[in-house]
Design a protein around this motif. Structure first.
Motif, mmCIF file in Angstrom:
data_model
loop_
_atom_site.group_PDB
_atom_site.id
_atom_site.type_symbol
_atom_site.label_atom_id
_atom_site.label_comp_id
_atom_site.label_asym_id
_atom_site.label_seq_id
_atom_site.Cartn_x
_atom_site.Cartn_y
_atom_site.Cartn_z
ATOM 1 N N ALA A 271 0.827 -1.205 0.000
ATOM 2 C CA ALA A 271 0.000 0.000 0.000
ATOM 3 C C ALA A 271 0.861 1.256 0.000
ATOM 4 O O ALA A 271 0.592 2.215 -0.741
ATOM 5 C CB ALA A 271 -0.931 -0.002 1.213
ATOM 6 N N GLU A 272 1.904 1.249 0.806
ATOM 7 C CA GLU A 272 2.778 2.420 0.870
ATOM 8 C C GLU A 272 3.501 2.628 -0.457
ATOM 9 O O GLU A 272 3.703 3.772 -0.891
ATOM 10 C CB GLU A 272 3.788 2.260 2.003
ATOM 11 C CG GLU A 272 4.673 3.467 2.227
ATOM 12 C CD GLU A 272 3.914 4.723 2.645
ATOM 13 O OE1 GLU A 272 4.549 5.797 2.637
ATOM 14 O OE2 GLU A 272 2.710 4.640 2.974
ATOM 15 N N ALA A 273 3.869 1.549 -1.139
ATOM 16 C CA ALA A 273 4.511 1.687 -2.447
ATOM 17 C C ALA A 273 3.554 2.320 -3.463
ATOM 18 O O ALA A 273 3.951 3.200 -4.242
ATOM 19 C CB ALA A 273 4.989 0.320 -2.946
ATOM 20 N N TYR A 274 2.311 1.876 -3.460
ATOM 21 C CA TYR A 274 1.315 2.500 -4.339
ATOM 22 C C TYR A 274 1.196 3.988 -4.047
ATOM 23 O O TYR A 274 1.195 4.827 -4.969
ATOM 24 C CB TYR A 274 -0.060 1.843 -4.142
ATOM 25 C CG TYR A 274 -0.322 0.612 -4.972
ATOM 26 C CD1 TYR A 274 -0.574 0.698 -6.332
ATOM 27 C CD2 TYR A 274 -0.345 -0.664 -4.392
ATOM 28 C CE1 TYR A 274 -0.843 -0.429 -7.093
ATOM 29 C CE2 TYR A 274 -0.607 -1.795 -5.145
ATOM 30 C CZ TYR A 274 -0.845 -1.673 -6.496
ATOM 31 O OH TYR A 274 -1.096 -2.786 -7.257
ATOM 32 N N ARG A 275 1.058 4.341 -2.769
ATOM 33 C CA ARG A 275 0.843 5.751 -2.422
ATOM 34 C C ARG A 275 2.030 6.599 -2.819
ATOM 35 O O ARG A 275 1.880 7.648 -3.445
ATOM 36 C CB ARG A 275 0.574 5.887 -0.926
ATOM 37 C CG ARG A 275 0.144 7.302 -0.510
ATOM 38 C CD ARG A 275 0.181 7.489 0.986
ATOM 39 N NE ARG A 275 1.535 7.353 1.513
ATOM 40 C CZ ARG A 275 2.460 8.324 1.437
ATOM 41 N NH1 ARG A 275 2.180 9.471 0.845
ATOM 42 N NH2 ARG A 275 3.658 8.123 1.947
ATOM 43 N N GLN A 276 3.232 6.155 -2.475
ATOM 44 C CA GLN A 276 4.416 6.947 -2.779
ATOM 45 C C GLN A 276 4.606 7.111 -4.290
ATOM 46 O O GLN A 276 4.953 8.198 -4.772
ATOM 47 C CB GLN A 276 5.645 6.310 -2.151
ATOM 48 C CG GLN A 276 5.685 6.400 -0.628
ATOM 49 C CD GLN A 276 6.961 5.809 -0.051
ATOM 50 O OE1 GLN A 276 7.813 5.302 -0.779
ATOM 51 N NE2 GLN A 276 7.096 5.874 1.267
ATOM 52 N N TYR A 277 4.386 6.039 -5.020
ATOM 53 C CA TYR A 277 4.568 6.106 -6.470
ATOM 54 C C TYR A 277 3.558 7.053 -7.110
ATOM 55 O O TYR A 277 3.923 7.941 -7.903
ATOM 56 C CB TYR A 277 4.439 4.711 -7.071
ATOM 57 C CG TYR A 277 4.676 4.677 -8.563
ATOM 58 C CD1 TYR A 277 5.953 4.815 -9.078
ATOM 59 C CD2 TYR A 277 3.617 4.518 -9.453
ATOM 60 C CE1 TYR A 277 6.183 4.794 -10.453
ATOM 61 C CE2 TYR A 277 3.832 4.494 -10.822
ATOM 62 C CZ TYR A 277 5.118 4.634 -11.316
ATOM 63 O OH TYR A 277 5.336 4.623 -12.670
ATOM 64 N N LEU A 278 2.291 6.898 -6.768
ATOM 65 C CA LEU A 278 1.273 7.749 -7.375
ATOM 66 C C LEU A 278 1.387 9.195 -6.909
ATOM 67 O O LEU A 278 1.033 10.114 -7.660
ATOM 68 C CB LEU A 278 -0.119 7.188 -7.090
ATOM 69 C CG LEU A 278 -0.448 5.882 -7.820
ATOM 70 C CD1 LEU A 278 -1.804 5.347 -7.373
ATOM 71 C CD2 LEU A 278 -0.415 6.064 -9.332
ATOM 72 N N ASP A 279 1.888 9.421 -5.718
ATOM 73 C CA ASP A 279 2.122 10.792 -5.273
ATOM 74 C C ASP A 279 3.094 11.507 -6.200
ATOM 75 O O ASP A 279 2.980 12.716 -6.422
ATOM 76 C CB ASP A 279 2.675 10.808 -3.843
ATOM 77 C CG ASP A 279 1.597 10.651 -2.787
ATOM 78 O OD1 ASP A 279 0.410 10.704 -3.139
ATOM 79 O OD2 ASP A 279 1.954 10.465 -1.606
ATOM 80 N N VAL A 280 4.056 10.769 -6.751
ATOM 81 C CA VAL A 280 5.000 11.351 -7.704
ATOM 82 C C VAL A 280 4.350 11.511 -9.072
ATOM 83 O O VAL A 280 4.367 12.595 -9.671
ATOM 84 C CB VAL A 280 6.262 10.478 -7.815
ATOM 85 C CG1 VAL A 280 7.161 10.965 -8.948
ATOM 86 C CG2 VAL A 280 7.024 10.478 -6.496
ATOM 87 N N VAL A 281 3.755 10.443 -9.550
ATOM 88 C CA VAL A 281 3.258 10.423 -10.928
ATOM 89 C C VAL A 281 2.123 11.423 -11.144
ATOM 90 O O VAL A 281 2.072 12.110 -12.178
ATOM 91 C CB VAL A 281 2.792 9.000 -11.278
ATOM 92 C CG1 VAL A 281 2.081 8.971 -12.622
ATOM 93 C CG2 VAL A 281 3.976 8.046 -11.296
#
Length: 353
Positions: A271-281
């Motif tokens: 979940a944290e990987a999804y959030r961090q990645y989409l926060d950038v993209v």
């Protein structure tokens, strides 16, 4: 950490921020599983076929096409107001068994153009976007231009890229024509080199007025401390924007091999990987769609192709094998809610999609 989950479907959360959300779909599951179909209808505003539109699925023989699964998917999308992406028209993998014995320098251009005209033409006006060329860049192959030493390159030369896009535009003037690739997401030296090679290729195509509207960032990312997604990826997306290219996150999932075996810890890390990645993209307004590569964990390609050392199945998606939402759903919602809203689409052909 992700906030409490909203009652609104992800497609609704996405739409509020000028985004489409959806899945890569397995046609057999779509036909046979009511739970699978219900989740797709509830959550998605866009979808793509995992395999039903690839050469290997469509071309049982050089002079034969099999459209049953692709037709089913397109009709399903139209009946349920779900936009469809086409994947893909030109790729070096999943070519039919007959290809190597049949394709040669004399007929490769005809094979490629006839395939694109037949497939894209069949669904003209019904497809949101086509992955016209998939994974054409590989710096490790050693070419100065960074192109992959694919069958199409060997048989046709680098003009196969231009040929594919121009033929696709003729076959379907309304679809957004997309270049799709992987390993352009993180901060590693290799992926930095590949991002640069992709941008050089895109600029060459744009300079030749090749019709290309969008870039697909596959986004097969990994959870764990060694993976960073940040300024370089954002700059890549900005560079696409400067070329008037939309960006789609086309195959998002999270490899959990580096996380502990315990389900709760793994799900939190994913979940944290999804959030961090989409926060950038999602900081850049030319990002218009987010699709995960699969609907539920049970069918993910990662467990077979990238198995965990401890033997337990990967948990890379937003819903588990029983179609229960995981922490990653809340993480994606949070990223949508906190994303900078995109402006209204500018006038032009891409705004019609």
């Amino acid at each position: 950490m992700p906030k409490a989950r909203s009652a609104a479907p992800l497609k609704t959360q996405a739409a509020a921020h000028h985004l489409l959300f959806g899945f890569a779909l397995n046609v057999r599951q779509l036909r046979e599983s009511e739970s699978y179909r219900r989740l797709v209808l509830e959550q998605s505003s866009i979808a793509v076929a995992e395999n039903a539109m690839k050469w290997s699925a469509l071309r049982p023989a050089p002079d034969q096409y099999f459209f049953d699964d692709a037709d089913f998917l397109v009709q399903f999308g139209e009946q349920n107001r779900i936009k469809l992406r086409g994947h893909n028209l030109c790729w070096h993998e999943q070519l039919p068994k007959w290809f190597d014995a049949t394709a040669n320098g004399a007929n490769a251009r005809t094979l490629l153009t006839e395939h694109i005209r037949t497939v894209a033409g069949r669904y003209a006006g019904r497809i949101h976007s086509w992955d016209v060329v998939n994974e054409a860049v590989e710096p490790r192959d050693g070419r100065p231009d960074g192109l992959r030493n694919s069958p199409w390159l060997r048989l046709i030369g680098e003009t196969y890229l231009e040929l594919a896009f121009r033929t696709a535009r003729q076959a379907d003037p309304t679809a957004l024509l997309t270049y799709n690739d992987y390993d352009i997401e993180d901060e590693s030296p290799y992926q930095a080199e590949k991002r640069a090679a992709v941008l050089r290729m895109l600029r060459r195509l744009k300079q030749r007025n090749v019709p290309i509207d969008a870039v697909g960032i596959q986004s097969h990312i990994s959870a764990g401390t060694g993976h960073r997604y940040g300024a370089s990826l954002q700059q890549f997306i900005l560079s696409c924007r400067e070329m008037d290219l939309e960006v789609f996150v086309t195959e998002l999932d999270v490899d959990d091999r580096e996380l502990p075996k315990q389900v709760a810890e793994r799900d939190a890390g994913v979940a944290e990987a999804y959030r961090q990645y989409l926060d950038v993209v999602l900081r850049e307004p030319n990002v218009r769609a987010v699709l995960t590569w699969g609907v539920d964990d049970a069918q993910s390609w990662l467990s077979g192709k990238r198995p965990r050392a401890d033997g337990v199945p990967q948990r890379p998606l937003l819903w588990d094998a029983q179609f229960r939402p995981k922490k990653a759903v809340s993480a994606v919602e949070q990223a949508f809610v906190e994303a900078r809203p995109a402006p209204a689409p500018a006038a032009g052909r891409s705004s019609r999609r």
